[in-house]
Design a protein around this motif. Structure first.
Motif, mmCIF file in Angstrom:
data_model
loop_
_atom_site.group_PDB
_atom_site.id
_atom_site.type_symbol
_atom_site.label_atom_id
_atom_site.label_comp_id
_atom_site.label_asym_id
_atom_site.label_seq_id
_atom_site.Cartn_x
_atom_site.Cartn_y
_atom_site.Cartn_z
ATOM 1 N N SER A 94 16.990 26.087 17.506
ATOM 2 C CA SER A 94 16.950 27.406 16.887
ATOM 3 C C SER A 94 16.542 27.249 15.429
ATOM 4 O O SER A 94 16.601 26.157 14.863
ATOM 5 N N PHE A 95 16.102 28.352 14.848
ATOM 6 C CA PHE A 95 15.810 28.336 13.420
ATOM 7 C C PHE A 95 16.458 29.563 12.791
ATOM 8 O O PHE A 95 16.858 30.502 13.470
ATOM 9 N N VAL A 96 16.585 29.526 11.459
ATOM 10 C CA VAL A 96 17.284 30.583 10.739
ATOM 11 C C VAL A 96 16.266 31.372 9.917
ATOM 12 O O VAL A 96 15.509 30.791 9.144
ATOM 13 N N ALA A 97 16.271 32.685 10.101
ATOM 14 C CA ALA A 97 15.310 33.530 9.395
ATOM 15 C C ALA A 97 15.521 33.498 7.888
ATOM 16 O O ALA A 97 14.622 33.827 7.118
ATOM 17 N N GLY A 98 16.694 33.099 7.456
ATOM 18 C CA GLY A 98 16.977 33.027 6.027
ATOM 19 C C GLY A 98 16.149 31.995 5.286
ATOM 20 O O GLY A 98 16.158 31.974 4.045
ATOM 21 N N GLU A 99 15.442 31.141 6.025
ATOM 22 C CA GLU A 99 14.576 30.166 5.360
ATOM 23 C C GLU A 99 13.522 30.857 4.497
ATOM 24 O O GLU A 99 13.047 30.276 3.520
ATOM 25 N N VAL A 100 13.149 32.076 4.854
ATOM 26 C CA VAL A 100 12.194 32.826 4.033
ATOM 27 C C VAL A 100 12.716 32.959 2.606
ATOM 28 O O VAL A 100 11.978 32.760 1.629
ATOM 29 N N PHE A 101 13.991 33.283 2.469
ATOM 30 C CA PHE A 101 14.575 33.473 1.140
ATOM 31 C C PHE A 101 14.705 32.142 0.400
ATOM 32 O O PHE A 101 14.553 32.089 -0.824
ATOM 33 N N ILE A 102 14.982 31.069 1.137
ATOM 34 C CA ILE A 102 15.080 29.756 0.500
ATOM 35 C C ILE A 102 13.729 29.335 -0.067
ATOM 36 O O ILE A 102 13.631 28.889 -1.224
ATOM 37 N N PHE A 103 12.673 29.502 0.720
ATOM 38 C CA PHE A 103 11.340 29.118 0.246
ATOM 39 C C PHE A 103 10.851 30.051 -0.855
ATOM 40 O O PHE A 103 10.109 29.635 -1.754
ATOM 41 N N LEU A 104 11.264 31.310 -0.797
ATOM 42 C CA LEU A 104 10.897 32.238 -1.863
ATOM 43 C C LEU A 104 11.556 31.828 -3.175
ATOM 44 O O LEU A 104 10.928 31.872 -4.245
ATOM 45 N N LEU A 105 12.829 31.424 -3.099
ATOM 46 C CA LEU A 105 13.503 30.917 -4.303
ATOM 47 C C LEU A 105 12.808 29.658 -4.819
ATOM 48 O O LEU A 105 12.676 29.466 -6.037
ATOM 49 N N LEU A 106 12.372 28.816 -3.911
ATOM 50 C CA LEU A 106 11.676 27.591 -4.310
ATOM 51 C C LEU A 106 10.391 27.914 -5.063
ATOM 52 O O LEU A 106 10.104 27.322 -6.110
ATOM 53 N N LEU A 107 9.637 28.878 -4.552
ATOM 54 C CA LEU A 107 8.353 29.217 -5.163
ATOM 55 C C LEU A 107 8.512 29.938 -6.496
ATOM 56 O O LEU A 107 7.733 29.740 -7.422
ATOM 57 N N ILE A 108 9.537 30.788 -6.599
ATOM 58 C CA ILE A 108 9.698 31.595 -7.809
ATOM 59 C C ILE A 108 10.516 30.873 -8.876
ATOM 60 O O ILE A 108 10.162 30.874 -10.063
ATOM 61 N N HIS A 109 11.615 30.240 -8.472
ATOM 62 C CA HIS A 109 12.557 29.678 -9.442
ATOM 63 C C HIS A 109 12.677 28.159 -9.401
ATOM 64 O O HIS A 109 13.438 27.595 -10.198
ATOM 65 N N GLY A 110 12.008 27.493 -8.482
ATOM 66 C CA GLY A 110 11.978 26.045 -8.508
ATOM 67 C C GLY A 110 12.963 25.352 -7.581
ATOM 68 O O GLY A 110 13.761 26.006 -6.884
ATOM 69 N N PRO A 111 12.940 24.017 -7.566
ATOM 70 C CA PRO A 111 13.762 23.226 -6.629
ATOM 71 C C PRO A 111 15.261 23.432 -6.779
ATOM 72 O O PRO A 111 15.990 23.388 -5.791
ATOM 73 N N GLY A 112 15.747 23.647 -8.018
ATOM 74 C CA GLY A 112 17.181 23.804 -8.209
ATOM 75 C C GLY A 112 17.734 24.992 -7.434
ATOM 76 O O GLY A 112 18.729 24.878 -6.712
ATOM 77 N N ALA A 113 17.074 26.130 -7.560
ATOM 78 C CA ALA A 113 17.518 27.339 -6.868
ATOM 79 C C ALA A 113 17.458 27.156 -5.355
ATOM 80 O O ALA A 113 18.389 27.538 -4.626
ATOM 81 N N ALA A 114 16.364 26.576 -4.872
ATOM 82 C CA ALA A 114 16.210 26.374 -3.434
ATOM 83 C C ALA A 114 17.218 25.374 -2.889
ATOM 84 O O ALA A 114 17.699 25.517 -1.757
ATOM 85 N N THR A 115 17.547 24.365 -3.674
ATOM 86 C CA THR A 115 18.520 23.353 -3.233
ATOM 87 C C THR A 115 19.905 23.978 -3.051
ATOM 88 O O THR A 115 20.599 23.691 -2.074
ATOM 89 N N VAL A 116 20.301 24.837 -3.979
ATOM 90 C CA VAL A 116 21.593 25.520 -3.858
ATOM 91 C C VAL A 116 21.616 26.386 -2.600
ATOM 92 O O VAL A 116 22.581 26.367 -1.825
ATOM 93 N N ALA A 117 20.536 27.144 -2.367
ATOM 94 C CA ALA A 117 20.471 28.022 -1.194
ATOM 95 C C ALA A 117 20.438 27.222 0.099
ATOM 96 O O ALA A 117 21.095 27.583 1.081
ATOM 97 N N ALA A 118 19.680 26.128 0.111
ATOM 98 C CA ALA A 118 19.586 25.302 1.319
ATOM 99 C C ALA A 118 20.932 24.665 1.649
ATOM 100 O O ALA A 118 21.312 24.567 2.822
#
Length: 281
Positions: A94-118
């Protein structure tokens, strides 16, 4: 006499238990089925993942309050989506649709934000699927480590693409998809190696790709949506994102509903096949 023998045995057991170090007692309580190699690997990944998460939190807390609020909101969406995984029809994956928000955070705010969300999404996924704290802690740490690595790779790719303005939008989409698939494969390899070491088996990358390839494609699709939103925000400002989020939520809900319908149809189809086989006998 028998009573004395039992008492002696009990005393011997108590003495051996008392002689164990706190480390040994912790190991016996949390991971009695872990051999030496699996234990060393588990602790190594937890330490590395914890360092990656701590660095990400340090990076995020230095940002402005407005940006932190955006990161908290995006993380909340990703974590909430973790409670509603989308199962691939005909598969246990299965996969989680929330990955969209994680990758969006990565693109807009960088690895730190995406790492916290992931890390948050990884913990929720493990909390939902496993009762063992070893799995929950390791999943959080491994997701943080995998995203930290993938995020910094994306930063290098984006820095390279910015010098090619004529094809930058296309490169953003391509890099985002490749990094998303790379993050997924890296994270699943981290997790799978725990099981491999516990069983004393050899890791087979080809089988791993075969088993999880379809989910990796779904991650690439999530990154594609995130990259399109990122390009829109870059052109029109952050305000357009608030108008696009309901559309994205509707799209993800539709995909989730479609997958659930496909899963139900698969169950019905298998039931009919089993019924026909029983009648044939």
């Amino acid at each position: 006499m028998p009573a004395r023998g039992i008492d002696a045995s009990a005393m011997s057991t108590d003495a051996s238990t008392t002689a164990r170090s706190p480390w040994q007692r912790l190991h016996q309580a949390l991971m009695p089925d872990y051999n030496r190699k699996a234990t060393i690997y588990w602790w190594t990944m937890v330490v590395l993942g914890s360092v990656a998460l701590a660095a990400a939190v340090w990076e995020v807390q230095q940002l402005s309050l407005g940006v932190i609020a955006q990161i908290v909101l995006g993380t909340a969406f990703a974590v909430a989506a973790g409670f509603f995984p989308v199962r691939i029809p005909g598969s246990r994956n299965s996969f989680v649709a929330g990955e969209v928000f994680i990758f969006l955070l990565l693109l807009i705010h960088g690895p730190g934000a995406a790492t916290v969300a992931a890390a948050g999404e990884g913990f929720v996924g493990a909390f939902r699927s496993s009762k063992r704290w070893t799995s929950r802690i390791a999943s959080l740490a491994m997701a943080a480590l995998a995203m930290s690595i993938a995020g910094h790779v994306m930063e290098l790719g984006m820095a390279w693409s910015n010098g090619r303005s004529s094809i930058a939008p296309g490169l953003v989409l391509l890099i985002a998809c490749l990094v998303a698939v790379g993050y997924f494969m890296l994270n699943t390899v981290f997790v799978s190696l725990v099981i491999t070491f516990k069983r004393g088996e050899r890791f087979n990358l080809r089988d791993h790709v075969t088993n999880f390839g379809s989910v990796g494609i779904a991650f690439g699709g999530s990154a594609l949506i995130a990259a399109l939103l990122h390009l829109t925000v870059r052109q029109s400002g952050m305000s357009v994102l608030f108008g696009a989020l309901p559309v994205v939520a509707m799209l993800l809900t539709t995909v989730h509903y479609f997958m659930r319908q496909q899963e139900a149809q698969e169950v019905i189809r298998r039931g009919r096949i089993e019924a026909a086989e029983r009648e044939a006998k």
